[in-house]
Design a protein around this motif. Sequence first.
Motif, PDB file in Angstrom:
ATOM      1  N   PHE A 110       0.881  -1.162   0.000  1.00  0.00           N
ATOM      2  CA  PHE A 110       0.000   0.000   0.000  1.00  0.00           C
ATOM      3  C   PHE A 110       0.923   1.218   0.000  1.00  0.00           C
ATOM      4  N   VAL A 111       1.120   1.811  -1.170  1.00  0.00           N
ATOM      5  CA  VAL A 111       2.161   2.817  -1.386  1.00  0.00           C
ATOM      6  C   VAL A 111       1.572   4.219  -1.303  1.00  0.00           C
ATOM      7  N   ASP A 112       2.151   5.039  -0.424  1.00  0.00           N
ATOM      8  CA  ASP A 112       1.720   6.413  -0.240  1.00  0.00           C
ATOM      9  C   ASP A 112       1.830   7.180  -1.554  1.00  0.00           C
ATOM     10  N   ALA A 113       0.726   7.818  -1.973  1.00  0.00           N
ATOM     11  CA  ALA A 113       0.693   8.524  -3.251  1.00  0.00           C
ATOM     12  C   ALA A 113       1.638   9.723  -3.271  1.00  0.00           C
ATOM     13  N   GLU A 114       1.848  10.360  -2.126  1.00  0.00           N
ATOM     14  CA  GLU A 114       2.673  11.569  -2.074  1.00  0.00           C
ATOM     15  C   GLU A 114       4.170  11.263  -2.089  1.00  0.00           C
ATOM     16  N   THR A 115       4.612  10.259  -1.335  1.00  0.00           N
ATOM     17  CA  THR A 115       6.050  10.006  -1.175  1.00  0.00           C
ATOM     18  C   THR A 115       6.546   8.750  -1.871  1.00  0.00           C
ATOM     19  N   CYS A 116       5.629   7.890  -2.319  1.00  0.00           N
ATOM     20  CA  CYS A 116       5.984   6.615  -2.943  1.00  0.00           C
ATOM     21  C   CYS A 116       6.621   5.639  -1.949  1.00  0.00           C
ATOM     22  N   VAL A 117       6.387   5.845  -0.652  1.00  0.00           N
ATOM     23  CA  VAL A 117       6.872   4.954   0.393  1.00  0.00           C
ATOM     24  C   VAL A 117       5.742   4.001   0.776  1.00  0.00           C
ATOM     25  N   PRO A 118       6.006   2.704   0.861  1.00  0.00           N
ATOM     26  CA  PRO A 118       4.943   1.793   1.296  1.00  0.00           C
ATOM     27  C   PRO A 118       4.594   2.020   2.764  1.00  0.00           C
ATOM     28  N   LEU A 119       3.310   2.257   3.015  1.00  0.00           N
ATOM     29  CA  LEU A 119       2.836   2.443   4.390  1.00  0.00           C
ATOM     30  C   LEU A 119       2.491   1.107   5.020  1.00  0.00           C
ATOM     31  N   LYS A 120       2.235   0.117   4.169  1.00  0.00           N
ATOM     32  CA  LYS A 120       1.895  -1.220   4.645  1.00  0.00           C
ATOM     33  C   LYS A 120       2.280  -2.219   3.557  1.00  0.00           C
ATOM     34  N   ILE A 121       2.860  -3.335   3.980  1.00  0.00           N
ATOM     35  CA  ILE A 121       3.176  -4.421   3.049  1.00  0.00           C
ATOM     36  C   ILE A 121       2.664  -5.711   3.672  1.00  0.00           C
ATOM     37  N   GLU A 122       1.899  -6.469   2.905  1.00  0.00           N
ATOM     38  CA  GLU A 122       1.356  -7.748   3.358  1.00  0.00           C
ATOM     39  C   GLU A 122       2.068  -8.879   2.622  1.00  0.00           C
ATOM     40  N   PHE A 123       2.538  -9.869   3.373  1.00  0.00           N
ATOM     41  CA  PHE A 123       3.256 -11.017   2.828  1.00  0.00           C
ATOM     42  C   PHE A 123       2.373 -12.245   2.979  1.00  0.00           C
ATOM     43  N   TYR A 124       2.026 -12.884   1.871  1.00  0.00           N
ATOM     44  CA  TYR A 124       1.138 -14.042   1.883  1.00  0.00           C
ATOM     45  C   TYR A 124       1.902 -15.314   1.543  1.00  0.00           C
ATOM     46  N   GLU A 125       1.621 -16.370   2.309  1.00  0.00           N
ATOM     47  CA  GLU A 125       2.179 -17.695   2.044  1.00  0.00           C
ATOM     48  C   GLU A 125       1.281 -18.429   1.050  1.00  0.00           C
ATOM     49  N   THR A 126       1.659 -19.646   0.714  1.00  0.00           N
ATOM     50  CA  THR A 126       0.846 -20.500  -0.129  1.00  0.00           C
ATOM     51  C   THR A 126      -0.548 -20.632   0.474  1.00  0.00           C
ATOM     52  N   GLY A 127      -1.528 -20.662  -0.388  1.00  0.00           N
ATOM     53  CA  GLY A 127      -2.899 -20.769   0.099  1.00  0.00           C
ATOM     54  C   GLY A 127      -3.469 -19.432   0.513  1.00  0.00           C
ATOM     55  N   ASP A 128      -2.799 -18.357   0.150  1.00  0.00           N
ATOM     56  CA  ASP A 128      -3.256 -17.005   0.442  1.00  0.00           C
ATOM     57  C   ASP A 128      -3.390 -16.723   1.943  1.00  0.00           C
ATOM     58  N   ARG A 129      -2.533 -17.374   2.761  1.00  0.00           N
ATOM     59  CA  ARG A 129      -2.511 -17.116   4.200  1.00  0.00           C
ATOM     60  C   ARG A 129      -1.590 -15.936   4.479  1.00  0.00           C
ATOM     61  N   LEU A 130      -2.127 -14.930   5.174  1.00  0.00           N
ATOM     62  CA  LEU A 130      -1.323 -13.772   5.536  1.00  0.00           C
ATOM     63  C   LEU A 130      -0.294 -14.200   6.573  1.00  0.00           C
ATOM     64  N   ARG A 131       1.001 -14.003   6.266  1.00  0.00           N
ATOM     65  CA  ARG A 131       2.083 -14.421   7.156  1.00  0.00           C
ATOM     66  C   ARG A 131       2.667 -13.255   7.948  1.00  0.00           C
TER      67      ARG A 131
END
Length: 194
Positions: A110-131
């Motif tokens: 989720f990349v900030d429109a003003e600065t291009c810095v990610p405010l949040k990053i989600e990492f998913y494992e196999t099976g779409d499980r949020l890790r």
Amino acid sequence: MHLRICMMSPPAIRGLAYLVREGEAGHDVWAYLPEEERVMRIRSKTAANRARIARTAISYLDLRYLPVNLNHADFAEGFSESTLGDRKVSVVGLAVPPGENAVYERIVAFVDAETCVPLKIEFYETGDRLRKVLTADPDSIASEGPIWLAHSMRIRDLKSEVETEVVVEQVEVDAELPDRLFTPTQLERGRCLR
């Protein structure tokens, strides 16, 4: 891209240092282990099998996703517009490191429109499980020369139930630094702490 990370606290990991270098075969990581007074190389193909770094929520592969400006990131999917808190963001899929040892099947930023810095990053494992979830404090984002950088972030590992706070105290971007600073020999004890 070359990145050198020096751990300052808590006291149990002071002196722990990492060097991340991008090569043709991916990212290679060297770690300086102060307790053993030695440098260990962690190849990108085997980094996925390594445990967390010094009991933190961060793995060796995660080092490449710390929230910095994503102007040069490899994107895997298109993007959509959204909001996160009171900030406008672009939701994008980041490229997952190739190879059969990949830990993550999907990574969403989720990349900030003003600065291009990610405010949040989600990492998913196999099976779409949020890790894991990495969140940056928007109030800590500052310009560092040509890029914007979050100076405070949290990484939460849902599987291990561990959360780590990362505070960036000093940054040098595009400084005129000799290449020899980005070699495993420079990870000798104390070099990062001076």
